[in-house]
Design an enzyme around this catalytic site. Structure first.
Site, mmCIF file in Angstrom:
data_model
loop_
_atom_site.group_PDB
_atom_site.id
_atom_site.type_symbol
_atom_site.label_atom_id
_atom_site.label_comp_id
_atom_site.label_asym_id
_atom_site.label_seq_id
_atom_site.Cartn_x
_atom_site.Cartn_y
_atom_site.Cartn_z
ATOM 1 N N TYR A 109 41.787 41.552 94.080
ATOM 2 C CA TYR A 109 42.502 41.588 95.563
ATOM 3 C C TYR A 109 42.321 43.040 96.043
ATOM 4 O O TYR A 109 41.965 43.327 97.214
ATOM 5 C CB TYR A 109 44.022 40.979 95.259
ATOM 6 C CG TYR A 109 44.698 41.211 96.658
ATOM 7 C CD1 TYR A 109 44.363 40.369 97.610
ATOM 8 C CD2 TYR A 109 45.563 42.414 96.939
ATOM 9 C CE1 TYR A 109 45.108 40.453 98.780
ATOM 10 C CE2 TYR A 109 46.455 42.451 97.983
ATOM 11 C CZ TYR A 109 46.050 41.438 99.029
ATOM 12 O OH TYR A 109 46.875 41.737 100.090
ATOM 13 N N SER A 157 45.326 46.454 103.223
ATOM 14 C CA SER A 157 46.601 46.494 102.497
ATOM 15 C C SER A 157 46.713 47.728 102.193
ATOM 16 O O SER A 157 45.835 48.772 101.740
ATOM 17 C CB SER A 157 46.432 45.492 101.289
ATOM 18 O OG SER A 157 47.397 45.616 100.410
#
Length: 299
Positions: A204, A191
């Site tokens: 995360y 990401s």
């Protein structure tokens, strides 16, 4: 209504891409694509495929919806057969299966919890029973929880996030690896937050940084076997992860702070995965492709 921009196919407008979204929230992880307004765009009608993955078998985790669904559709157009691994989003998975089969590919659905190492072995066993071989692994699934402070992240949440986003990647890679041969490809979804962080997605972000490092290290480990390992780092992409984790007011402006001023759609990432899966990238390993709406990142 919300402002829109046109998505142009080969000769005409096929569908419009939303710039913003209605406030919405789903009280479950992972979220359901069937409940999203508007639904993400997974299939690019102007992408027809050219047989780049003909005869190959690909396992895609989180393939029931979002980025995973878009990748499955693109792989099917390129001639691959698909194994879609997901938790319990059965209706979404059936929808993906029907789209994949529409393009002439075979599709096996496998439901279960990838946090359990034994389930990864079951995924491989079912894949081999159905197709007899494995060529491509796409580790793609993830969860995230919006917390404004590290003080709000419980030990249970931290463990849940890492077991889902990191441990499961290790488990499935270990299970698949004995059946991969030279020319095979492993692709991992990291990401943009692995590079720039996110103040409300601390655990995360940490898992995505771990996936980045895992991708680079694994690529070096497998070079002598002729197996390539690469990653894709999405920016803000409209998937079920967004309404199932962000507050409704943040959903309504999701992606507007990107350089392109709107969120991306899943189909816009799929060609990056096709490139990394096929022989077009046979001299590429240990790399990450950034599909993030124009954000500059340093690696």
């Amino acid at each position: 209504m919300y402002p829109m921009v046109p998505y142009y196919g080969r000769k005409k407008v096929y569908r419009e891409i939303p710039l913003t979204f209605p406030p919405q929230q789903q009280n479950r992880q992972p979220g359901l694509e069937s409940l999203m307004v508007p639904r993400p765009i997974s299939d690019n009608p102007s992408y027809s495929g050219s047989g780049k993955l003909r005869g190959q078998v690909a396992i895609i985790t989180g393939g029931d919806s979002g980025i995973g669904r878009a990748v499955a559709i693109a792989f099917a157009k390129e001639g691959a057969d698909l194994v879609i691994v997901y938790l319990n989003e059965h209706a979404d998975a059936k929808d993906t299966q029907s789209r994949v089969e529409y393009y002439g590919a075979r599709c096996l659905l496998i439901s279960g919890d990838l946090r359990e190492e034994s389930f990864s072995r079951e995924v491989v066993d079912q894949t081999l029973r159905k197709f007899g071989r494995i060529h491509i692994l796409v580790n793609n699934h993830a969860i995230q929880f919006y917390q404004k402070s590290i003080l709000d992240i419980s030990a249970e949440q931290l463990d849940h996030t890492f077991r889902t986003n990191v441990y499961a990647f290790f488990y499935l890679t270990k299970a698949v690896l004995p059946y991969l041969s030279p020319g095979s490809s492993i692709i991992q979804t990291t990401s943009a937050v692995a590079y720039e962080g996110h103040e409300a997605l601390l655990d995360y972000s940490a898992t995505k940084g771990a996936i980045l490092s895992f991708t680079r290290a694994l690529s070096q480990s497998l070079l002598n076997r002729g197996i390539r390992v690469n990653g894709v780092a999405p920016g803000p992409i409209w998937t079920p992860l967004i309404p199932s984790s962000f507050p409704p007011e943040d959903v309504s402006t999701f992606g507007v702070d990107s350089p392109m001023k709107h969120a991306g759609q899943p189909f816009e990432l799929a060609p990056a995965y096709v490139y990394l899966a096929c022989d077009d990238s046979k001299y590429v390993s240990g790399q990450v492709l950034h599909v993030n709406g124009g954000e500059m990142v340093s690696s």
